[in-house]
Write a protein that holds these residues in place. Structure first.
Motif, PDB file in Angstrom:
ATOM      1  N   ALA A 227      -6.799  -5.829  -1.920  1.00 55.98           N
ATOM      2  CA  ALA A 227      -5.466  -5.539  -2.116  1.00 55.98           C
ATOM      3  C   ALA A 227      -4.818  -5.838  -3.410  1.00 55.98           C
ATOM      4  CB  ALA A 227      -5.154  -7.872  -0.928  1.00 55.98           C
TER       5      ALA A 227
ATOM      6  N   HIS B 296       0.967  -1.130  -0.277  1.00 52.73           N
ATOM      7  CA  HIS B 296       0.416  -0.111   0.067  1.00 52.73           C
ATOM      8  C   HIS B 296       1.049   1.120  -0.006  1.00 52.73           C
ATOM      9  CE1 HIS B 296      -3.483  -3.014   1.473  1.00 52.73           C
ATOM     10  NE2 HIS B 296      -3.408  -2.405  -0.040  1.00 52.73           N
TER      11      HIS B 296
ATOM     12  N   TYR C 103      -6.174   1.080  -1.187  1.00 53.57           N
ATOM     13  CA  TYR C 103      -5.889   0.481   0.308  1.00 53.57           C
ATOM     14  C   TYR C 103      -7.442   1.178   1.010  1.00 53.57           C
ATOM     15  CZ  TYR C 103      -4.444   0.851   5.991  1.00 53.57           C
ATOM     16  OH  TYR C 103      -4.760   0.608   6.492  1.00 53.57           O
TER      17      TYR C 103
ATOM     18  N   GLN D  65      -9.971   0.957  -0.280  1.00 54.39           N
ATOM     19  CA  GLN D  65     -11.000   0.445  -0.707  1.00 54.39           C
ATOM     20  C   GLN D  65     -11.273  -0.437  -0.159  1.00 54.39           C
ATOM     21  OE1 GLN D  65     -11.926   0.785  -5.273  1.00 54.39           O
ATOM     22  NE2 GLN D  65     -10.869   3.018  -5.292  1.00 54.39           N
ATOM     23  N   ARG D  66     -10.188  -1.020   0.865  1.00 53.47           N
ATOM     24  CA  ARG D  66      -9.937  -2.675   1.377  1.00 53.47           C
ATOM     25  C   ARG D  66      -9.535  -3.961   0.386  1.00 53.47           C
ATOM     26  NH1 ARG D  66     -11.069   0.770   4.484  1.00 53.47           N
ATOM     27  NH2 ARG D  66     -12.081   0.737   6.156  1.00 53.47           N
TER      28      ARG D  66
END
Ligand code: FAD
Lengths: 283, 752
Positions: free
Chosen positions: B585, B463, B580, B582-583
């Motif tokens: 990976a 991130h 990040y 937006q959650r």
């Protein structure tokens, strides 16, 4: 475990040697390899040793009474780089091992090792070198040719050390050297030829041809040398094949890991031919 | 010499000597293991008595086959190699016991006191002896010493020979070669707190190591984690054998519950581990009066030694490439692998190609000479061309067939035509004879019909804008990690400083096959492209909105991510932060499968490899008249590698391959006396040193290969497979003497 003596002077070294029978250890490039055990483990020396490589008093090159005197513990690199060193010896050392080894190895070690494939020995015998041996009993000088008597065998006494190598300066001498190895560095000789001669008014006045790795010791054929001495060069050129053949018949090489007897015989005689050509301006 | 930009992620550590190899690792409480051999070449009723050794100070254990919880035998094709000998000794390299002690000295001392007895049997040491109908059968449970027989049937040579203008029959022999990697085998195994066994070893293949260890200990793959650490060379030689070394250390660690190190010295390494197969080849080659090769018939035997290892694959490559890069209409080939009691043979860089090239590329020259045709014209006429057919019936229409171009550029560069006229051919007015010689080859890339071909890649974006990369290709010292990083940087349009290659292990990435067969760049690189593609799609879909465009309009270049206009761009830091928030990976997993290949075992016909590397090497030599010594003075090499990703490394592979090949051509030979190797150290097994290396020039030819996602093919093995015949041809043009055995030897008496 092995006892290691680190003397401060030659005198101390001689004392250690005579009182303990310690084996001389100069650069160690022969000894350490011969007695290696396994990776990561020290060599297993079967006897006490006396270190000599650090003794400054045995590291020098100087002229004395028409001879070049070389301290026995001078490294091969220092001998090779010195201006007084005869070209033949320079050439021979230049083809020994590789730089790192030459920085450690010594003439004393090459002589003490008494291998028929000793390259410095071959050149030194062609140069008619002698060596000085010291012991608490005193000093003696012997011809290098007589010092080595067989593979790994010398006439060094139990209490003696090699202290000096004495090389007569042959004014106006011409020399020739050739080593044959599997590769160009770090290869022991399959065979080697060192030659040193002088010519006066088209007559060969002096000649020595030493052959390495073709017999139990570095070989000189004195009878052939004697026959050639005094001959006119054109006469030598005429007898080229004959002389080559005489050399071929005089050597008794063996088959070993590095080469075969047949190859050694043929190549040695060819190289003698090359020496004769160089001498007589033939071919 | 021109400066070439190079990239290596390990350059500083390698140059400063701080890279840590297996033997540099130690752990608290670590024990030391050493192997015990027996002075038998063939024997039965083996008995090992470790009582006296065990009584030595520091000695912890003496292990034999009976201590092995799992399968004592292993092999990639057949499980016949005894990691610890059981009852029978089949070669001088067999390990009979393992001694563990507190220090290496103590282990060595104790090992010397292990008593090994057995009932000696007459060993079978030559191919001839092994083929004798009354010879003892060496492989267990087999009825013949012929362990493999490959056939190739293409056309009908028998019918054609009669009509040929010239038929040449010749025998060729090649020798046993040691890979001579700088670092002998070494391994440290550490039991971890959670029960997993960690392995740090010098091996080419973490995954095959894991398979060996797992089967030897009878534990699941998940209980064994093999790490990639710097490695001092392998050249094919650290495949099965190095894995067996790891398995032994692993056994020690399991039994004692302590870390165990097993580091080989050179003598053990040369004594025990497999070598390059020596070949005995008979060729019959028929030519038309114009020089066209009409028919080829060949029978060859490879001495496989006591165990099978990869002999069937090595000899398969010899079969598929038995006519060199020539499209011959009528071919019959029979290639046999034969078991003997010699120390076994296995993989080595080149893998069955250097041997056949040594024969074929000389035959072409012999034919040219006998027919009075120029060797270049002869090759040009016969070589494979675009859309042409190979001897296995494969049509070469899926990539650029550039052999003629490669040969032309080498010939032009070295000035072959003029120099060819200047060859001494046995006479000169000084002490040396001069010659120039040429050879060409094509090499099937990757495994071909030998095995399954696939590879995986993981890109783990962070991130903060940095990226971790990992592939299933193993760093053997060749620079594969760096190549993968360069490919990823190119695919993502980013500064490569963002990328770190993570130290991978067998537990972090799926098994991707072995790092062999010049397949690292082509397979690993393609898997990086697939994963990068997926990552870009993922990122695009989550930032398109911010870039005010649709996700398929997002582009990646100049270290940024772009929308349609210059005002709409994000730095990687910004984009990764967006993901990040937006959650999401930024993680991608890609797999690449090699294109289809095919093979019919009964006829030796099929699409053997999905693509080929085209090569030409040209060598100049001097032969000394008095001594017969051969000196290579200059070599020019040209290889079509598809695309050069790390140019300096490509050239490095060429120069290294040529040098290693010169060793095979002029000086190397494992000497076997009664099945026992007599030159066990590099002092007596002589490989080339810097002073033996000629002038060398590498020409990189690039024809983007459509079947490789990066366009790249490979270079590791092509570089070594054709220098021997180039030198042999040069020696012939210098002396007039044909050498049909390796290493080349000229007897001075044969020179006038
Ligand atoms: C890789 C490698 C390559 C080599 N290549 C060559 C080569 O090309 N040509 C060649 O000729 N040799 C070669 N050698 C052998 C060796 O390096 C030489 O013989 C060298 O000159 C030995 O010198 P040293 O000082 O290291 O001897 P050491 O190992 O110290 O001693 C050698 C022997 O001499 C004895 N000795 C040493 N000093 C004395 C002394 N002062 N008095 C009496 N006896 C003494 C020792 O007791 C021992 O027996 C090579 C060795 C290696 C390891």
């Amino acid at each position: 475990m092995v006892d290691v003596y680190h003397p401060k002077t030659l005198e101390e070294a001689l004392q250690f040697r005579s009182s303990t029978g310690a084996v001389p250890f100069s650069g160690g490039t022969d000894i350490m390899v011969r007695y290696r055990t396994s990776h990561g483990v020290l060599p297993d020396l079967p006897w006490p040793i006396v270190l000599l490589g650090h003794l400054k008093e045995l590291q020098y090159l100087r002229l004395r009474k028409g001879s070049l005197c070389i301290g026995a513990e001078t490294t091969l690199t220092d001998v090779m780089d010195h201006e007084l060193t005869p070209p033949l010896l320079k050439q021979a050392i230049g083809l020994m091992a590789a730089p790192a080894l030459r920085n450690l190895g010594t003439l004393a070690g090459n002589i003490g090792n008494a291998s028929p494939a000793g390259d410095a020995v071959c050149a030194l015998i062609a140069l008619d070198a002698s060596i000085e041996l010291a012991s608490p009993r005193g000093r003696r000088v012997v011809s290098l040719d007589l010092f080595i008597v067989g593979p790994g065998r010398t006439i060094l006494a139990e209490d003696e050390l090699i202290t000096e190598i004495i090389v007569p300066i042959g004014e106006g001498h011409i020399s020739w050297y050739k080593k044959v190895g599997t590769r160009r560095a770090n290869a022991l000789s399959k065979l080697s030829v060192s030659a040193d001669w002088a010519v006066d008014d088209n007559v060969l006045t002096h000649v020595r041809i030493a052959l390495g790795a073709v017999a139990p010791v570095v070989l000189r054929c004195r009878d052939i040398e004697d026959d050639m001495t005094g001959m006119k060069l054109p006469e030598i050129a005429l007898q080229r094949e004959d002389l080559m053949n005489r050399y071929k018949c005089s050597i008794t090489p063996i088959d070993d890991q590095r080469s075969s007897a047949a190859y050694r015989k043929q190549a040695a005689s060819n190289l003698v031919g090359a020496v004769l050509d160089e001498m007589t301006g033939g071919r | 010499m021109a400066r070439i930009r190079a990239y290596r992620n390990d350059a500083e550590a390698k140059v400063t000597g701080t890279a840590r190899y297996a033997d540099d690792y130690s752990f608290p409480g670590m024990l030391h293991m050493v192997p015990v051999y027996a002075d038998y070449v063939s024997a039965r009723n083996l008995a090992v008595n470790g009582a006296e050794a065990l009584a030595q100070p520091g000695c912890i254990a003496v292990l034999t086959a009976s201590d092995v919880p799992g399968n004592c035998r292993y092999g990639q094709i057949e499980e016949d190699y005894p990691i610890l000998a059981e009852g029978t000794i089949r070669s001088w390299g067999d390990v009979t016991a393992l001694v563990i002690a507190e220090t290496r000295e103590q282990a060595l001392q104790a090992a010397s006191l292990v008593k090994v007895t057995a009932e000696p049997m007459e060993p079978v040491l030559t191919i001839e002896a092994a083929l004798d109908p009354y010879a003892p059968i060496i492989p267990e449970g087999k009825d013949s010493n012929i362990v493999v027989h490959h056939r190739l049937r293409h056309g009908d040579p028998e019918a054609v020979f009669d009509q040929c203008e010239l038929v040449i029959e010749e025998d060729f022999h090649t020798q046993v070669i040691e890979q001579a990697y700088m670092e002998p085998e070494s391994c440290v195994c550490v039991p971890r707190h959670d029960g997993v066994l960690e392995i740090y070893g010098s091996m080419q293949h973490p995954f095959s190591t894991r398979r060996f260890v797992s089967s030897f200990l009878d534990e699941p793959f998940s209980a064994i984690e093999v790490y990639t650490i710097p490695m001092g060379g392998g050249f094919g030689g650290k495949d099965d054998n190095a894995a067996a070394v790891c398995a032994r250390a692993a056994l020690g660690a399991r039994i004692t519950g302590r870390p165990v190190k097993l580091t080989y010295n050179r003598e053990w390494s040369v004594r025990e581990t497999y070598k390059r197969h020596p070949y005995r080849m008979h060729y019959k080659m028929g030519f038309s009066s114009e020089g066209k090769i009409e028919a080829v018939e060949t029978t060859m035997y490879a001495d496989s030694g006591a165990y099978l290892s990869v002999t069937p694959w090595v000899t398969w490559r010899s079969t598929a490439q038995c006519c060199g890069p020539y499209g011959v209409e009528h071919v019959k080939a029979d290639v046999y692998g034969v078991a003997t009691n010699n120390v076994f043979r296995g993989a080595m860089r080149g893998f069955g190609a250097p041997q056949v090239n040594f024969a074929v590329e000389q035959l072409i020259d012999i034919g040219a000479h006998r027919l009075g045709i120029h060797p270049l014209g002869m090759r040009r006429m016969n070589m494979v061309k675009q859309n042409g057919e190979t001897v296995t019936g494969q049509i070469l229409d899926k990539h650029t067939v550039s052999l003629e171009e490669v040969m032309n550029s080498v010939v032009h560069h070295i000035g072959y035509r003029k120099k060819y006229e200047q060859c001494s051919r046995g006479t000169s007015d000084n002490d040396e004879l001069y010659g120039i010689g040429l050879s060409v080859s094509y090499r099937g890339s990757s495994l071909g019909a030998e095995g399954m071909d696939y590879c995986s890649c993981v890109i783990n974006g962070q991130h903060d804008g940095s990226i971790l990369l990992e592939t299933g290709i193993h760093e053997n010292g060749q620079g594969s990690e760096s190549v993968m990083m360069l490919i990823l940087a190119e695919e993502l349009g980013i500064d490569r400083k963002r990328i770190r290659y993570r130290r991978s292990s067998t537990s972090t990435i799926p098994d991707s096959g072995t790092t062999v067969a010049t397949r690292g760049t082509i397979m690993g690189g393609s898997s990086v492209v697939v994963a990068a593609q997926k990552l870009k799609e993922l990122i695009s879909s989550h930032i398109a909105q911010r870039l005010k465009c649709s996700s398929d309009e997002v582009t990646f270049h100049d270290d940024k991510i772009w929308g349609l206009t210059y005002d709409n761009s994000l730095t990687w830091e910004e984009a990764m932060k967006e993901l990040y928030l937006q959650r999401v990976a930024p993680y991608a997993f890609g797999t690449y499968q090699g294109p289809d290949v095919s093979w019919d075992d009964t006829t030796g016909q099929g699409d053997a490899y999905f693509t080929y590397v085209y090569s030409c090497q040209c060598a100049e030599v001097m032969v000394h008249k008095h001594t017969g010594k051969i000196r290579v003075t200059n070599v020019v090499a040209g290889h079509d590698v598809g695309k050069a990703i790390n140019r300096a490394m490509v050239l490095g592979q060429m120069y290294g391959g040529i040098t290693q090949g010169i060793g095979m051509t002029l000086m190397e030979q494992v000497q076997e006396a009664g099945g026992k190797i007599t030159n066990l150290n590099l002092g007596t097994y002589r490989i080339p040193r810097s002073t033996d290396i000629p002038e060398m020039e590498g020409i990189i030819i690039e024809h983007y290969d459509p079947l490789s996602l990066t366009g790249a093919k490979g270079i590791g093995e092509p570089a070594i497979e054709l220098i021997a015949p180039a030198i042999a041809n040069a020696v012939y043009h210098a002396t007039g003497i044909r050498c049909t055995s390796l290493p080349l030897k000229i007897r001075p008496e044969d020179l006038s």
